[in-house]
Motif scaffolding. Structure first.
Motif, short mmCIF file in Angstrom:
data_model
loop_
_atom_site.label_atom_id
_atom_site.label_comp_id
_atom_site.label_asym_id
_atom_site.label_seq_id
_atom_site.Cartn_x
_atom_site.Cartn_y
_atom_site.Cartn_z
N VAL A 11 0.84 -1.20 0.00
CA VAL A 11 0.00 0.00 0.00
C VAL A 11 0.88 1.24 0.00
CG1 VAL A 11 -1.75 1.32 1.27
CG2 VAL A 11 -1.80 -1.19 1.31
N LEU A 12 0.52 2.22 -0.85
CA LEU A 12 1.09 3.56 -0.77
C LEU A 12 -0.03 4.51 -0.39
CD1 LEU A 12 3.40 3.59 -3.92
CD2 LEU A 12 4.12 3.56 -1.52
N GLN A 13 0.20 5.28 0.65
CA GLN A 13 -0.85 6.13 1.21
C GLN A 13 -0.23 7.44 1.70
OE1 GLN A 13 -3.27 4.11 4.05
NE2 GLN A 13 -4.50 5.89 4.58
N THR A 14 -0.79 8.55 1.24
CA THR A 14 -0.30 9.85 1.71
C THR A 14 -1.07 10.26 2.95
OG1 THR A 14 -1.86 11.10 0.34
CG2 THR A 14 0.26 10.55 -0.65
N VAL A 15 -0.35 10.79 3.92
CA VAL A 15 -0.94 11.25 5.17
C VAL A 15 -0.50 12.69 5.40
CG1 VAL A 15 -1.18 10.83 7.63
CG2 VAL A 15 -0.84 8.90 6.08
N PRO A 16 -1.45 13.63 5.56
CA PRO A 16 -1.08 15.03 5.78
C PRO A 16 -0.56 15.23 7.20
CG PRO A 16 -3.44 14.76 6.03
CD PRO A 16 -2.90 13.42 5.60
N ALA A 212 3.59 12.58 5.35
CA ALA A 212 4.39 11.56 4.66
C ALA A 212 3.57 10.81 3.62
CB ALA A 212 4.97 10.57 5.66
N THR A 213 4.29 10.24 2.66
CA THR A 213 3.75 9.18 1.81
C THR A 213 4.28 7.88 2.37
OG1 THR A 213 3.62 10.56 -0.18
CG2 THR A 213 3.72 8.18 -0.50
N LEU A 214 3.39 7.07 2.92
CA LEU A 214 3.78 5.85 3.63
C LEU A 214 3.76 4.63 2.71
CD1 LEU A 214 1.69 6.30 6.90
CD2 LEU A 214 4.16 6.69 6.64
N TYR A 215 4.77 3.76 2.89
CA TYR A 215 4.72 2.43 2.30
C TYR A 215 4.31 1.45 3.39
CZ TYR A 215 6.15 -2.13 0.52
OH TYR A 215 6.16 -3.45 0.15
N ARG A 216 3.22 0.73 3.16
CA ARG A 216 2.70 -0.24 4.11
C ARG A 216 2.72 -1.62 3.48
NH1 ARG A 216 -3.09 1.60 4.74
NH2 ARG A 216 -3.13 -0.26 6.06
N TYR A 217 3.09 -2.62 4.30
CA TYR A 217 3.19 -3.99 3.77
C TYR A 217 2.71 -5.00 4.79
CZ TYR A 217 5.26 -8.47 2.48
OH TYR A 217 5.44 -9.79 2.19
N ALA A 218 2.03 -6.02 4.31
CA ALA A 218 1.65 -7.16 5.13
C ALA A 218 1.57 -8.39 4.24
CB ALA A 218 0.30 -6.93 5.81
N ASN A 219 1.66 -9.57 4.85
CA ASN A 219 1.48 -10.80 4.07
C ASN A 219 0.69 -11.81 4.87
OD1 ASN A 219 3.27 -12.68 5.58
ND2 ASN A 219 4.91 -11.34 4.86
N VAL A 220 0.14 -12.79 4.18
CA VAL A 220 -0.64 -13.86 4.81
C VAL A 220 -0.16 -15.20 4.28
CG1 VAL A 220 -2.92 -14.86 5.19
CG2 VAL A 220 -2.68 -12.37 4.97
N ASN A 221 0.13 -16.12 5.19
CA ASN A 221 0.40 -17.52 4.85
C ASN A 221 -0.95 -18.22 4.80
OD1 ASN A 221 0.86 -20.34 5.08
ND2 ASN A 221 2.87 -19.97 5.97
N MET A 222 -1.43 -18.51 3.59
CA MET A 222 -2.78 -19.02 3.45
C MET A 222 -2.94 -20.41 4.08
SD MET A 222 -4.71 -16.78 2.12
CE MET A 222 -6.12 -17.84 1.78
N GLY A 223 -1.89 -21.24 4.03
CA GLY A 223 -1.97 -22.55 4.66
C GLY A 223 -2.12 -22.44 6.17
N LEU A 295 4.26 10.93 -4.38
CA LEU A 295 3.46 9.74 -4.63
C LEU A 295 3.76 9.08 -5.98
CD1 LEU A 295 1.29 7.83 -3.66
CD2 LEU A 295 -0.44 9.40 -4.56
N GLU A 296 3.72 9.85 -7.06
CA GLU A 296 3.92 9.26 -8.38
C GLU A 296 5.30 8.62 -8.48
OE1 GLU A 296 3.66 10.41 -13.14
OE2 GLU A 296 2.95 11.83 -11.61
N ASN A 297 6.32 9.30 -7.96
CA ASN A 297 7.66 8.73 -7.97
C ASN A 297 7.72 7.46 -7.13
OD1 ASN A 297 10.41 8.49 -8.49
ND2 ASN A 297 11.01 9.92 -6.89
N SER A 298 6.98 7.43 -6.02
CA SER A 298 6.96 6.24 -5.17
C SER A 298 6.32 5.06 -5.88
CB SER A 298 6.21 6.55 -3.86
OG SER A 298 6.89 7.53 -3.10
N VAL A 299 5.25 5.31 -6.62
CA VAL A 299 4.61 4.24 -7.39
C VAL A 299 5.58 3.67 -8.41
CG1 VAL A 299 2.79 3.70 -9.05
CG2 VAL A 299 2.27 5.10 -7.05
N ASN A 300 6.27 4.55 -9.12
CA ASN A 300 7.23 4.10 -10.14
C ASN A 300 8.36 3.28 -9.52
OD1 ASN A 300 5.77 5.38 -12.16
ND2 ASN A 300 6.96 7.27 -12.03
N LYS A 301 8.87 3.74 -8.38
CA LYS A 301 9.95 3.01 -7.70
C LYS A 301 9.47 1.64 -7.22
CE LYS A 301 12.66 5.34 -4.84
NZ LYS A 301 14.01 5.25 -5.45
N LEU A 302 8.25 1.58 -6.69
CA LEU A 302 7.72 0.32 -6.19
C LEU A 302 7.55 -0.69 -7.33
CD1 LEU A 302 6.61 -1.20 -3.71
CD2 LEU A 302 4.35 -0.33 -4.30
#
Length: 358
Positions: A11-16, A212-223, A295-302
């Protein structure tokens, strides 16, 4: 096909201007990464926000409390109206003791314990069955019937590891994709009833904040999620997690800053080899160019980092993207609901192939 199945959420999310997660001094949390200071929001803070969103969505959530003996006693009296409070308290303490959970004299546990409604009810029914309390059976009732948040985020019982529930989800601390400089707000308050002869503020304070423009990450082990949910629908649980993780936000200082935003970019991948956190896209901080912000630069980098990782990992089974930017790496969905519908279909097929519930 491999017996592994993982879900990555990026997730990329801007926070004022905001202070959604404070440290012990009241300042917004920060981290050094790539040699510069970043805004940071702890994983614990966002998991709590996600749990609250589960409840608002109608999903069953557990209770983290010292008052588990009281919850169990209440359930015992609900199931057997002939029990007195004293009898129920003694039965609850005995049952929890059999499961290896110490109950103190003031009828609380020694540490916070996460339990689901199903676990409390299951243990109460076992007690009322009238059989001699058995350690193995008592623990069994606290290891099944997990709520969604318990199945995802797990449970650690330091005094009794046999009651631990391994988390099926991992949540990273969110960090800004760029360098930040903490700022201060100086403010005053006047006494509404002070007389004309009085002057000056009744209160003078400062508060810290950042944006900030935040990078957020999570994952799920489906098994692991399927295992923790005891055969319940792990696919729906995962889809609910994606939705509520994406849309939730910690509420620190929200009345002061009204900082509630939604993601500008969401990328979800389904993998059969390993989860991949793409934060290395921002080891070299994003920059604001041509008046376009971060934001746009962050999307491109991601997305560039996503492509680069293919030299080390398998291509995902599916890559779904939603947001206001076009994508070069996956299927662009019109909105979050469309992404969730497509994700549900992808996961159902993958789960059928993997036979995760067996």
């Amino acid at each position: 096909m491999s017996k592994n199945l993982y879900l990555d959420i990026n997730v990329l999310q801007t926070v004022p201007s905001s202070n959604i997660n404070r440290d012990d001094t009241g300042a917004p949390k920060t981290a050094f990464y790539g040699g510069v200071m970043r805004a940071r929001v702890s994983s614990q803070s966002w998991k709590r926000a996600t749990r609250k969103a589960f409840a608002e969505d109608g999903a069953e959530i557990g209770t983290r409390t010292l008052k588990v003996p009281q919850l169990l006693a209440e359930k015992l009296m609900e199931l057997d109206s002939s029990l007195s409070q004293e009898e129920a308290d003694k039965m609850a303490a005995a049952a929890l003791g059999a499961a290896g959970i110490k109950v103190k004299k003031d009828n609380v546990t020694g540490a916070l314990l996460m339990v689901s409604k199903g676990q409390i009810e299951g243990l109460a029914k076992y007690v009322l069955a009238g059989e001699e309390l058995d350690k193995k059976e008592a623990k069994k009732n606290l290891l099944q019937g997990n709520s969604l948040d318990l199945a995802l985020f797990g449970r650690m019982v330091a005094d009794n590891p046999e009651l631990n529930v391994d988390a099926s989800a991992q949540v990273a601390h969110a960090i800004s994709t760029h360098e930040i400089i903490p700022e201060y707000d100086y403010f005053t308050a006047l006494d509404d009833l002070q007389g004309k002869e009085q002057s000056g503020a009744a209160l003078i304070q400062t508060t810290q904040y950042d944006s900030a423009t935040l990078y957020r990450y999570a994952n799920v082990n489906m098994g692991e999620l399927a295992h923790n949910l005891d055969g319940k629908d792990a696919v729906e649980g995962a889809v609910t997690f994606v939705k509520d993780f994406a849309l939730s936000m910690p509420t620190g200082k929200q009345n002061s800053f009204a900082n509630k935003t939604v993601p500008s970019y969401l990328m979800v991948t389904v993998r059969d080899d390993t989860p991949v956190n793409l934060v290395s896209a921002f080891e070299q901080p994003a920059t604001a160019r041509d008046g376009k912000g971060y934001l746009e630069n962050s999307v491109n980098k991601l997305e560039a980092e996503f492509v680069d990782t293919q030299a080390f990992v398998d291509a995902p089974l599916a890559t779904l993207v939603a947001g206001k930017f076009d994508t070069k790496i996956g299927e662009k969905e019109d909105n979050l609901n469309d992404l969730l519908d497509k994700l549900r279909d992808v996961l159902k097929k993958a789960v059928e192939d993997e036979d995760l519930n067996n």
